[in-house]
Design an enzyme around this catalytic site. Sequence first.
Site, short mmCIF file in Angstrom:
data_model
loop_
_atom_site.label_atom_id
_atom_site.label_comp_id
_atom_site.label_asym_id
_atom_site.label_seq_id
_atom_site.Cartn_x
_atom_site.Cartn_y
_atom_site.Cartn_z
N ASP A 34 0.83 -1.21 0.00
CA ASP A 34 0.00 0.00 0.00
C ASP A 34 0.86 1.26 0.00
OD1 ASP A 34 -2.28 1.50 0.03
OD2 ASP A 34 -2.71 1.21 2.16
N GLY A 35 0.35 2.32 -0.63
CA GLY A 35 1.00 3.64 -0.55
C GLY A 35 1.60 4.14 -1.85
N TRP A 39 2.93 8.00 -2.44
CA TRP A 39 4.35 8.14 -2.82
C TRP A 39 4.46 9.07 -4.02
CZ3 TRP A 39 7.43 7.37 -7.04
CH2 TRP A 39 8.81 7.24 -6.82
N ASN A 82 -10.65 -2.29 -6.49
CA ASN A 82 -9.82 -1.39 -7.33
C ASN A 82 -10.42 -1.13 -8.71
OD1 ASN A 82 -6.61 -2.58 -6.05
ND2 ASN A 82 -7.87 -0.87 -5.36
N TRP A 83 -11.35 -2.00 -9.16
CA TRP A 83 -12.00 -1.74 -10.45
C TRP A 83 -12.75 -0.41 -10.44
CZ3 TRP A 83 -10.29 -4.32 -14.38
CH2 TRP A 83 -9.96 -5.68 -14.29
N ARG A 85 -11.72 2.38 -9.30
CA ARG A 85 -10.84 3.56 -9.45
C ARG A 85 -11.08 4.21 -10.81
NH1 ARG A 85 -5.16 2.74 -6.30
NH2 ARG A 85 -6.14 2.25 -4.31
N ARG A 202 1.73 -5.18 6.01
CA ARG A 202 1.06 -4.10 5.28
C ARG A 202 1.89 -2.85 5.40
NH1 ARG A 202 -5.11 -2.52 4.36
NH2 ARG A 202 -4.71 -0.74 3.01
C1 FPP Z 1 -1.91 0.32 -3.39
O1 FPP Z 1 -1.45 1.64 -3.45
C2 FPP Z 1 -1.39 -0.44 -4.49
C3 FPP Z 1 -2.14 -0.92 -5.53
C4 FPP Z 1 -3.59 -0.72 -5.65
C5 FPP Z 1 -1.53 -1.65 -6.61
C6 FPP Z 1 -0.34 -2.44 -6.26
C7 FPP Z 1 0.43 -2.59 -7.49
C8 FPP Z 1 1.78 -2.58 -7.58
C9 FPP Z 1 2.70 -2.59 -6.44
C10 FPP Z 1 2.42 -2.56 -8.88
C11 FPP Z 1 1.83 -3.47 -9.84
C12 FPP Z 1 2.04 -4.87 -9.47
C13 FPP Z 1 2.26 -5.79 -10.36
C14 FPP Z 1 2.38 -7.19 -9.95
C15 FPP Z 1 2.41 -5.47 -11.78
P1 FPP Z 1 -2.51 2.80 -3.56
O2 FPP Z 1 -2.60 3.19 -4.99
O3 FPP Z 1 -3.80 2.39 -2.93
O4 FPP Z 1 -1.81 3.91 -2.73
P2 FPP Z 1 -2.49 5.07 -1.85
O5 FPP Z 1 -3.23 4.38 -0.72
O6 FPP Z 1 -1.33 5.86 -1.39
O7 FPP Z 1 -3.41 5.83 -2.78
#
Ligand code: FPP
Length: 262
Positions: A34-35, A39, A82-83, A85, A202
């Site tokens: 997460d994050g 970032w 996540n779909w 988003r 996490r």
């Molecule tokens: C959460 O961060 C992360 C995700 C929803 C996607 C995780 C994907 C990757 C690490 C890269 C892709 C992986 C592969 C295997 C190709 P967030 O976007 O929810 O972060 P936030 O909470 O800071 O908004």
Amino acid sequence: MAVYGQGREMRQILGPMSTLDPSRIPAHVAIIMDGNGRWARKRGLIRSLGHENGVDALRRIATRSAELGIRYLTVYAFSTENWQRPRAEVDALMGILVSALKKELKTLKDNNIRLNAIGDLDSLPKQCRKELEEVRSKTASHTHMTLTLALSYSAREELVRAARTLAEAAVAGTIAPADIDATLLRSALYSHPLPDPDLLIRTSGEYRISNYLLWQIAYAELYFSDKLWPDFTADDLDLALLDYQSRDRRFGLTQEQLNALS
Ligand code: FPP
């Protein structure tokens, strides 16, 4: 609750006792990466760049995990939720998945890692399914570690699907309702036949499970890091493992019972 943000500094504080015990490396580590979005935002970048840097972090952690002898690494790459988003971010994530699969085949080969995936994989775009299948078959004979990507994954949906599968088998007469026990239910999960995670990590300072592996983490140790996923390093993984090795895992038994078993 252990929240370690600064790998090297914490290692210095822990001192010489801070070496990992190779005989107590967890067999299965699960991670909620997460994050990525935060970032990117902190740097004034678009969110997809956070995900791209998330792939670099995943490469670091998978390589370190294989080096340490972790047998199974299971990462939450895309949840069913996540779909929802924005379309552009979903498309970017699917694109990143396809290019990462192409690019990282070498990493998987170099480290003898088998790629696996769990979730509602039929809902992924065709190109993703094709690439996933290709990398899965090209790494099928690898034996050192299994890297499982949870994609379009929801633990509740996994349990609902398992219940439906067993109900259909009962209606068809292949099993009796009384046959349904924990072993049979487990066999109908996406994650079958992976063992349960010993440790769930996490990142990003959030203390939630977010519909991840709800059945499988019944006895997992939980570890939360406040590092954002793209900043998570091999040292941070070592710290999580050190913390894991400091815990007493009793699985509901007393310490005396466990001593008698060992
Ligand atoms: C959460 O961060 C992360 C995700 C929803 C996607 C995780 C994907 C990757 C690490 C890269 C892709 C992986 C592969 C295997 C190709 P967030 O976007 O929810 O972060 P936030 O909470 O800071 O908004």
